[in-house]
Design an enzyme around this catalytic site. Structure first.
Site, PDB file in Angstrom:
ATOM      1  N   LYS A 120      -0.429   8.030 -11.869  1.00 26.60           N
ATOM      2  CA  LYS A 120       0.571   7.271 -11.115  1.00 26.60           C
ATOM      3  C   LYS A 120       1.795   6.963 -11.982  1.00 26.60           C
ATOM      4  O   LYS A 120       2.932   7.167 -11.580  1.00 26.60           O
ATOM      5  CB  LYS A 120      -0.070   5.997 -10.571  1.00 26.60           C
ATOM      6  CG  LYS A 120       0.849   5.143  -9.741  1.00 26.60           C
ATOM      7  CD  LYS A 120       1.383   4.006 -10.576  1.00 26.60           C
ATOM      8  CE  LYS A 120       2.580   3.377  -9.901  1.00 26.60           C
ATOM      9  NZ  LYS A 120       3.172   2.350 -10.784  1.00 26.60           N
ATOM     10  N   ASP A 138       0.878   4.416  -5.237  1.00 29.74           N
ATOM     11  CA  ASP A 138       0.467   3.093  -5.688  1.00 29.74           C
ATOM     12  C   ASP A 138      -0.180   2.363  -4.519  1.00 29.74           C
ATOM     13  O   ASP A 138      -0.442   2.949  -3.479  1.00 29.74           O
ATOM     14  CB  ASP A 138       1.673   2.309  -6.187  1.00 29.74           C
ATOM     15  CG  ASP A 138       2.701   2.183  -5.093  1.00 29.74           C
ATOM     16  OD1 ASP A 138       2.364   2.437  -3.922  1.00 29.74           O
ATOM     17  OD2 ASP A 138       3.842   1.826  -5.377  1.00 29.74           O
TER      18      ASP A 138
END
Length: 211
Positions: A120, A138
Site C-alpha cells: 500500500k 487503504d
DNA sequence: ATCCCGAGGG
DNA sequence: CCCTCTGGAT
C-alpha cells in the site's frame, strides 16, 4: 457494476474533483515516503500536525539518521504506532543511503524491501512522487469498492487487482485519490452521506442508509 | 491471528 | 465507551 456504470462513476467523481491530490504535507519524495509510513492507521490531519517540525529537523535520510530514533519518536508521539514507526523511519533512511544513494527508489520491489513499507505504501509513493498509475487500497478504498459494488474482494490486494481491470485507462492515474476522497468525505465508514453522493444511483448500497 | 497504539468522532 | 483513521511485520 457494469462497465458503463464504472465509467459513469469515475466521470462524476472526476467532475466533482478535477485535480485531486494527497492531503499529506511533503516537500520531496523522501518526506512523502516518511509521511506515508506515518499515516498507517492514522489520519492525514494527525500526521500533518507532526511532520512540519520533524521535517524542519530532518528533511533528508542523512539528517534523519543523525537525528536518531529517540528524537524521531518525540516528534511523532501524537501519532499511533509511534514506536514502530520511529524505528522504521531511521532504519529505512539508513537503507536509502546504503542502497540507493539517499534517493527514494522507483521500483516497487526496492520500496517494499524497506522496513515499514508494504504494498500500500509503495503504491502511494509510486503514484504521488513518480506519477505511476497505481491504486493503493487503504481502508477507504477497500470500503468504497466493496460497499458500492465497484470492485469487491476479501483482501486489499484482490480489490486492487480488480480495480486495475475495471477502471477505464483515462482515470487510472487519479483513481486512487478520487476514491480516497470520496471515502473520506462522502462514503464515510459509519455514516455514509448518501444524500449528497453523486454516484448514489450507481451504488449497490443505495437505500440501505437511514440518512 | 496478533501486536504495535494516539487522537477524534459519535 | 466503541469505532475509525491512506498498515506492516511476526
Amino acid at each position: 457494476m457494469k462497465p458503463a456504470g464504472v465509467a459513469e462513476f469515475f466521470r462524476r467523481l472526476a467532475e466533482s474533483r478535477p485535480a485531486p491530490e494527497t492531503e499529506l504535507r511533503y516537500e520531496s519524495p523522501y518526506t512523502l515516503l516518511v509521511a506515508v509510513v506515518l499515516s498507517a492507521q492514522a489520519t492525514d490531519a494527525g500526521v500533518n500536525r507532526a511532520t512540519p517540525a520533524l521535517f524542519a529537523a530532518a528533511s533528508t535520510p542523512a539528517k534523519m539518521v543523525k537525528l536518531g530514533e529517540a528524537k524521531v519518536r518525540d516528534y511523532i508521539k501524537t501519532i499511533g504506532l509511534y514506536r514502530t514507526k520511529a524505528k522504521n523511519i531511521v532504519a529505512l533512511s539508513k537503507l536509502l543511503i546504503e542502497r540507493h544513494g539517499g534517493e527514494v527508489p522507483r521500483q516497487r520491489e526496492e520500496l517494499e524491501a524497506l522496513p515499514g513499507v508494504g504494498r500500500k505504501t509503495a503504491n502511494v509513493v509510486l503514484n504521488v512522487a513518480y506519477g505511476e498509475p497505481t491504486i493503493a487500497v487503504d481502508t477507504h478504498i477497500f470500503r468504497v469498492g466493496n460497499r458500492t459494488g465497484l470492485a469487491r474482494g476479501k483482501t486489499p490486494l484482490a480489490v486492487e487487482l480488480k480495480l486495475e481491470k475495471v477502471v477505464p485507462k483515462q482515470y487510472l492515474q487519479h483513481a486512487h485519490h478520487w476514491l480516497i476522497l470520496h471515502g473520506r468525505y462522502t462514503c464515510i465508514a459509519r455514516k455514509p452521506r448518501c444524500f449528497e453522493c453523486v454516484v448514489r444511483d450507481l451504488c449497490a448500497f443505495k437505500g440501505k442508509t437511514v440518512l
